[in-house]
Write a protein that holds these residues in place. Structure first.
Motif, short mmCIF file in Angstrom:
data_model
loop_
_atom_site.label_atom_id
_atom_site.label_comp_id
_atom_site.label_asym_id
_atom_site.label_seq_id
_atom_site.Cartn_x
_atom_site.Cartn_y
_atom_site.Cartn_z
N ASN A 258 1.02 -0.76 -0.19
CA ASN A 258 -0.03 -0.30 0.14
C ASN A 258 1.07 0.81 -0.10
OD1 ASN A 258 -2.65 1.89 0.57
ND2 ASN A 258 -1.92 1.39 1.82
N TRP A 262 1.29 4.46 -2.97
CA TRP A 262 1.06 5.61 -2.85
C TRP A 262 2.26 6.51 -2.90
CZ3 TRP A 262 -3.39 8.86 -1.49
CH2 TRP A 262 -3.68 8.07 -0.97
N GLY A 266 3.73 10.14 -5.52
CA GLY A 266 4.16 11.13 -4.42
C GLY A 266 6.13 11.49 -5.42
N SER A 301 6.29 16.15 4.63
CA SER A 301 5.91 15.39 3.98
C SER A 301 6.08 14.19 5.13
CB SER A 301 6.09 14.16 2.89
OG SER A 301 7.57 13.77 3.07
N SER A 322 -3.09 13.70 5.33
CA SER A 322 -3.21 12.86 4.46
C SER A 322 -4.28 12.99 3.76
CB SER A 322 -3.67 11.84 5.20
OG SER A 322 -5.18 12.18 5.59
N SER A 328 0.44 13.43 1.76
CA SER A 328 -0.51 12.33 1.05
C SER A 328 0.33 10.92 1.27
CB SER A 328 -1.92 12.42 1.00
OG SER A 328 -1.01 12.98 -1.22
N TRP A 329 1.29 11.01 0.63
CA TRP A 329 2.02 9.88 -0.10
C TRP A 329 2.07 9.10 1.53
CZ3 TRP A 329 6.76 8.38 1.24
CH2 TRP A 329 7.79 9.37 1.67
N MET A 332 -1.13 9.43 4.36
CA MET A 332 -2.19 8.28 4.13
C MET A 332 -2.12 6.80 4.28
SD MET A 332 -5.38 7.77 3.78
CE MET A 332 -6.35 9.17 3.01
N PRO A 333 -0.58 6.08 3.71
CA PRO A 333 -0.31 5.01 4.00
C PRO A 333 0.14 4.87 5.78
CG PRO A 333 1.22 5.63 2.36
CD PRO A 333 0.04 6.97 2.61
N ILE A 346 -9.99 8.24 1.24
CA ILE A 346 -8.65 7.58 0.39
C ILE A 346 -9.32 8.23 -1.03
CG2 ILE A 346 -8.20 5.52 -0.84
CD1 ILE A 346 -8.89 4.23 2.30
N CYS A 350 -6.31 10.34 -3.13
CA CYS A 350 -5.30 9.71 -4.61
C CYS A 350 -6.33 10.86 -5.43
CB CYS A 350 -6.82 8.74 -5.00
SG CYS A 350 -5.81 7.88 -6.31
N MET A 353 -3.71 13.67 -5.11
CA MET A 353 -3.18 14.06 -6.39
C MET A 353 -2.66 14.46 -7.19
SD MET A 353 0.46 13.18 -5.19
CE MET A 353 0.58 12.63 -2.98
#
Length: 390
Positions: A258, A262, A266, A301, A322, A328-329, A332-333, A346, A350, A353
């Motif tokens: 995952n 992401w 990024g 980040s 996130s 967010s890369w 979020m994970p 989510i 995405c 991004m």
């Protein structure tokens, strides 16, 4: 040029970048050194845990069957016929301690606290056994009287260990990918600046357009980085599983996969920024001046993992971070590893991004094109945009 020709030109530039990366000694050195250090850390952890797991050896002198029986669950017991044999065993290091009649304990230097508590509890248990026998209790009654009560264990969070492993995997992965992105970004900016200062870019622009060069660099460097990451993650996860560092390896593997998904957008975003920054300078010595803002954005980040550790997955600040493109890369994970995340968040992260990448590539291509053929120091972004319009 038709669409097929554009794709073919991008493929040629990308193949050139991949080939150059795979032939780079620094590329393979970073893979080998980083992977070896991580695998070695898991190996040392396994060795240290293994060394600390051996049960202490205790000698028991005389017919002290109750003491020996009470010691056996926690220690390795050796029985000796007299105190002299036990004393020699302690001096030779055969046993860590010897229990003599009357409760005396022999040690070579000092008695570890844990072992002392174990011996003291064994003496207490043996004394209770003797008193029960004096009262006429049989072996079965004695065993039932001394048997510890069965504990009813209710876990408030049965998955806490697995969640912790997933979070640690995500955090460690984000840090490694951050370092890789930082090193790669510097190399990309220096490579673009080198092509510009050596005038090679003028030859390339006679054959392809500037956006072909930029897109080819993004695809080629992204493919090389992806291969590098896959090699590192495969080796590190294999070492972690092999040395028993993970209790739930499937969860860690899923988290790593995952994180990789992401990381790809990024990486594309930051590769574009570094390539554009490299096009704004005429000398490699000026590269560090123009990539400073990109480095600062990349440093931000790491706010996601920091917030996840400090406030947990429900931290409102972590939720906001996130969702921000470029941040967010990493954030979020971490949220997804630590707990459930609403599907719409989510999807929104995405989409934002991808939208940011589309806008950045479009604007970045103009800055890249306007900056490549302008010399004489550091080119301002506004001047590069105006130069691209002509």
């Amino acid at each position: 040029m038709n669409r097929r020709t554009d794709l073919e030109l991008i493929r040629i530039v990308a193949s050139r970048e991949v080939t150059r990366q795979l032939r780079s000694k620094a590329f393979w050195a970073s893979v080998i050194v980083t992977t070896a250090m991580m695998c070695l850390s898991f190996a040392l952890t396994g060795v240290l845990e293994g060394d600390g797991g051996d049960a202490p050896e205790v000698g028991v002198v005389g017919a002290r069957t109750p003491v020996a029986a009470a010691l056996r669950p926690e220690t390795a017991v050796k029985e000796y016929g007299d105190a002299g044999a036990a004393r020699r065993a302690v001096r030779d290091g055969t046993v860590d301690a010897a229990v003599l009649p009357g409760g005396e304990v022999l040690v070579l230097r000092n008695l570890p606290a844990d072992l002392g508590r174990t011996i003291r509890q064994a003496e207490q248990t043996a004394g209770q056994v003797e008193r029960l026998k004096e009262l006429g209790a049989g072996p079965d009654e004695t065993a039932r009287a001394l048997a510890p009560p069965v504990l009813r264990v209710s876990a408030l969070d049965a998955d806490a260990g697995e969640v912790q492993e997933r979070t640690m995997t995500a955090g460690l992965g984000v840090f490694l990918l951050f370092i890789l992105m930082l090193i790669s970004g510097l190399g990309i900016a220096q490579g673009v600046a080198e092509e510009k200062s050596s005038r090679i870019v003028e030859v390339l622009l006679a054959k392809v357009r500037a956006w072909h060069l930029l897109a080819g660099k993004i695809v080629g460097l992204g493919a090389a980085a992806l291969a590098q990451i896959l090699l590192m993650m495969t080796a590190v996860l294999s070492a972690a599983i092999g040395f028993g560092a993970l209790d739930a390896p499937l969860g860690a593997i899923g988290t790593a996969a995952n994180l990789l998904l992401w990381f790809v957008p990024g990486y594309v975003l930051f590769v574009t920024l570094y390539a554009v920054a490299g096009a704004l300078v005429s000398r490699q010595e000026d590269v560090n001046h123009v990539i400073g803002p990109v480095n600062m954005l990349q440093m931000l980040s790491l706010a996601g993992p920091a917030l996840a550790v400090r406030g947990g997955p429900d931290d409102p600040a972590l939720t906001v971070v996130s969702m921000v493109p470029g941040l967010s890369w990493a954030a979020m994970p971490m949220r997804m590893a630590a707990g459930p995340v609403p599907w719409w968040q989510i999807g929104a992260a995405c989409a934002l991004m991808l939208l940011a990448i589309a806008v950045l590539v479009r604007v970045g291509a103009r800055v890249y094109r306007g900056g490549l053929l302008r010399y004489g120091g550091i080119v301002k972004v506004g001047d590069a945009l105006r130069g691209a319009a002509h």
